[in-house]
Design a protein around this motif. Structure first.
Motif, short mmCIF file in Angstrom:
data_model
loop_
_atom_site.label_atom_id
_atom_site.label_comp_id
_atom_site.label_asym_id
_atom_site.label_seq_id
_atom_site.Cartn_x
_atom_site.Cartn_y
_atom_site.Cartn_z
N GLY A 99 12.50 31.29 12.10
CA GLY A 99 12.50 31.12 13.55
C GLY A 99 11.14 30.68 14.06
N TYR A 101 8.81 29.13 12.43
CA TYR A 101 8.53 27.75 12.01
C TYR A 101 9.26 26.75 12.91
CZ TYR A 101 8.46 23.54 9.19
OH TYR A 101 8.29 22.25 8.78
N ALA A 102 10.55 27.01 13.15
CA ALA A 102 11.33 26.11 14.00
C ALA A 102 10.72 26.03 15.40
CB ALA A 102 12.78 26.59 14.07
N LEU A 103 10.34 27.17 15.94
CA LEU A 103 9.78 27.20 17.29
C LEU A 103 8.44 26.48 17.36
CD1 LEU A 103 10.42 30.69 18.86
CD2 LEU A 103 10.92 28.47 19.86
N ARG A 105 7.51 23.92 15.34
CA ARG A 105 7.58 22.49 15.04
C ARG A 105 8.45 21.70 16.02
NH1 ARG A 105 3.55 23.48 12.76
NH2 ARG A 105 3.12 23.21 10.55
N THR A 106 9.47 22.34 16.59
CA THR A 106 10.41 21.58 17.40
C THR A 106 9.78 21.21 18.74
OG1 THR A 106 12.62 21.50 18.32
CG2 THR A 106 11.46 23.57 18.52
N GLN A 107 10.27 20.10 19.29
CA GLN A 107 9.87 19.73 20.65
C GLN A 107 11.12 19.69 21.53
OE1 GLN A 107 6.92 19.72 21.73
NE2 GLN A 107 6.00 19.95 19.71
N LYS A 191 5.16 32.13 14.87
CA LYS A 191 5.01 30.88 15.61
C LYS A 191 3.53 30.55 15.80
CE LYS A 191 4.83 28.48 19.68
NZ LYS A 191 3.69 28.46 20.59
N LYS A 199 0.59 19.68 11.01
CA LYS A 199 1.80 19.06 10.48
C LYS A 199 1.47 18.08 9.36
CE LYS A 199 6.10 17.75 12.72
NZ LYS A 199 6.72 17.23 13.92
#
Lengths: 309, 295
Positions: A99, A101-103, A105-107, A191, A199
């Motif tokens: 979670g 990581y996703a939060l 990296r995502t935009q 996060k 990145k």
């Protein structure tokens, strides 16, 4: 009158000494206040004649500690706590790792609402949730026990599976509820740590031909290790010390964990074994203190919850 | 074309990674929080007829709530508990230790560790330790201590119940205040202090004119976090007093528990929970707005 003729540099040292003394006095008094309650528990745990009162032990004995491991219920409480809190911590780390990581990296559009949502979720007081959570657990409990009864008709097997997977008075329920309660903070910590990993590292690994899994294993996880440590330590400390969830969702003696087992033993006013309970309190407290010592340096990072400046 | 599908796949991947955590938080925190609102409009109970088939009663639970002296008592106790322990007790002692530790004192790590120790102890053990401290009779630890000052033995948890739980929670939370305020103190530039010294400012002046104003953001942050966490306390007080004697330590969390699972009135308990949720959400929104939280 002496003060008048004193040179200004002496004046500074005098006030310096005075405030230095004040600092020591403050620290000593506050430290005494902090230490006072511990004297009893530490002394009584080794005192053959332990009582409710602080006293100088007549001798030193390890019997109370031996008792815990010889006594069936003491051992069971320790093991249950280790299994439940340990599993909840591991589960929290896995879900918070993904979670966080996703939060990080995502935009996507859901990023900001979710982050604000997590702050608000962290503010919800657990006691306010007990009634609806109890209802949710009851519902899931009926569902899973229905499944178990379909799965096997053998009563003994049913009982065994029910102990493992029930949501009320079962391991799975306690593990999941602890995990859910620790997730918001853990996701937040993960996060923050993933945010600090550029990145580019992942892209470089990908360019060098690393598979997604290799990138995760050899680049991301090693770099995020301090984050996992912080998230895991806080999840462990909070779940280990929690009293409300075990109180709500355990009733049978086989499932008793340390906090509830000790609490119920302590309520039997007529027959309190202070030696046994103080030794147990020491054993219950030690892992939390050790974890806290490691977690301390991460503590200020978790307070802010994203506050900058 | 390939780039697009790659990007799409990645976005989908993020959603999958988010899913398990989101599902758990939704099932056990977010949904229950909303469910509390709908439960509070029913006469749901743990036993009896209403347990089988609860019915919609509108705002009856709330009208009962606002006429219930025990609810107002619980709110009052919670307020005194939060102000006494978090806003005053922990803050003052934590600030004093943070200031003292700013000075070049020896044995800093030892003082630091001792002050942190209470914070690391599980709630149940806190209750256990302090029941021994507060034990009545002349052999109780606290009674022996006050005897030096000529005070007669007291039944602390019966005579001063609210004060007792405030002392215990203060004891537990000094470390939290100290750590947070220390990080605030460390962020104040040292040259401001030197400039003030050169201008001949006294210790008191430096404290009130420089330290306190510069610390205001940290103090505000501390007040917010400690209010919210103290508001959510349950186990610490429950193991000490279970809300007694005679509801004198029945903070909101314990009132919810007692109404729901001791008096078996789930609908009414949910109504109290709604009040508690609304209060904390207001605090949370103020926090996000006032501190301009960046996510």
């Amino acid at each position: 009158m002496v003060a008048v003729v004193r040179s200004s540099s002496e004046d500074v040292t005098v006030t310096h000494h005075a405030s230095q003394r004040r600092a020591y006095l403050t620290l000593v008094l506050i430290s005494l206040f902090c230490m006072m309650p511990f004297f009893w528990v530490v002394l009584a745990a080794f005192d053959p004649k332990a009582s409710q009162f602080l006293q100088i032990p007549q001798g030193v004995t390890l019997d109370h500690f031996k008792n815990i491991f010889a006594n069936e219920s003491g051992m069971r409480w320790v093991l249950n706590s280790v299994v439940i809190v340990g599993s909840a911590t591991i589960l929290t780390l896995i879900f918070a790792g993904f979670g966080g990581y996703a939060l990080s990296r995502t935009q996507a559009w859901w990023k900001r609402p979710l982050l604000y949502g997590i702050i608000l979720v962290r503010i919800v007081p657990p006691p306010a949730l007990i009634v609806p959570v109890y209802k949710v657990m009851l519902f899931l409990n009926d569902w899973i026990n229905g499944l178990i009864n379909q799965f096997t008709a053998d009563v003994e097997q049913q009982q065994m599976l029910s102990r493992m997977f029930s949501f009320i008075d079962g391991y799975l329920g306690l593990i999941l509820i602890h995990c859910a309660m620790q997730l918001p903070l853990a996701i937040w910590i993960m996060k923050t740590f993933f945010d600090a990993i550029p990145k580019d590292y992942e892209e470089a690994a990908a360019l060098d031909g690393a598979s997604q899994w290799q990138t995760v294993r050899h680049v991301l996880i090693p770099l995020a290790l301090p984050g996992f440590a912080a998230a895991g330590l806080f999840a462990f400390i909070n779940a280990w010390g929690d009293f409300l969830m075990p109180l709500m969702f355990t009733s049978s003696p086989e499932l008793q964990t340390l906090p509830l087992g000790m609490f119920r033993a302590f309520l039997r006013v007529d027959a309190i074994d202070y030696g046994f309970l103080t030794a147990l309190a020491v054993i219950y407290t030690l892992p939390a203190v050790i974890a806290f010592a490691f977690a301390r340096k991460f503590l200020t990072q978790t307070f802010s919850g994203g506050v900058k400046g | 074309m390939i780039k697009l599908t790659y990007e799409n796949r990645r976005q989908l991947g993020y959603r999958f990674m988010m899913a398990p955590a989101l599902l758990l938080m939704a099932a056990f925190i977010v949904f229950p929080a909303f469910y509390a609102f709908s439960l509070s409009l029913t006469d749901d109970a743990l036993l009896g007829f209403a347990a089988q088939e609860s019915s919609f009663v509108g705002l009856r639970n709330f009208s009962r709530l606002f006429g219930d002296p025990l609810f107002w008592n619980s709110l009052k106790v919670t307020l005194i508990f939060v102000i006494g322990s978090a806003v005053i007790g922990q803050f003052v002692l934590g600030f004093l230790s943070a200031l003292a530790l700013q000075r070049p004192v020896r044995y800093k790590p030892i003082f630091n560790a001792i002050i942190c120790l209470p914070n690391a102890v599980p709630e149940m053990v806190v209750g256990f330790l302090w029941i021994s401290m507060f034990a009545s009779g002349e052999y109780g630890t606290l009674n022996r201590f006050v005897a030096w000052f000529g005070v007669d033995p007291q039944q602390w948890l019966y005579t001063f119940p609210l004060l007792s739980i405030i002392i215990v929670n203060t004891w537990r939370g000094i470390a939290f205040a100290m750590i947070l305020l220390t990080s605030g103190l460390a962020a104040i530039p040292k040259d401001i202090y030197e400039a003030a010294r050169v201008d001949g400012a006294t210790d008191t002046q430096v404290f009130w004119r420089i330290t306190v104003p510069m610390m205001m953001p940290t103090i505000f942050l501390y007040m917010f976090i400690s209010t919210v966490t103290t508001f959510a306390i349950f186990g610490l007080v429950y193991t000490l007093s279970r809300g007694g004697p005679a509801n004198s330590t029945e903070i909101l969390g314990i009132y919810i528990y007692n109404q729901s699972f001791t008096a078996f009135q789930l609908g009414y308990g949910a109504a109290v929970a709604v009040v508690s949720l609304v209060v904390s959400m207001i605090l949370g929104i103020i926090y996000v707005k006032a501190l301009k939280v960046e996510v």
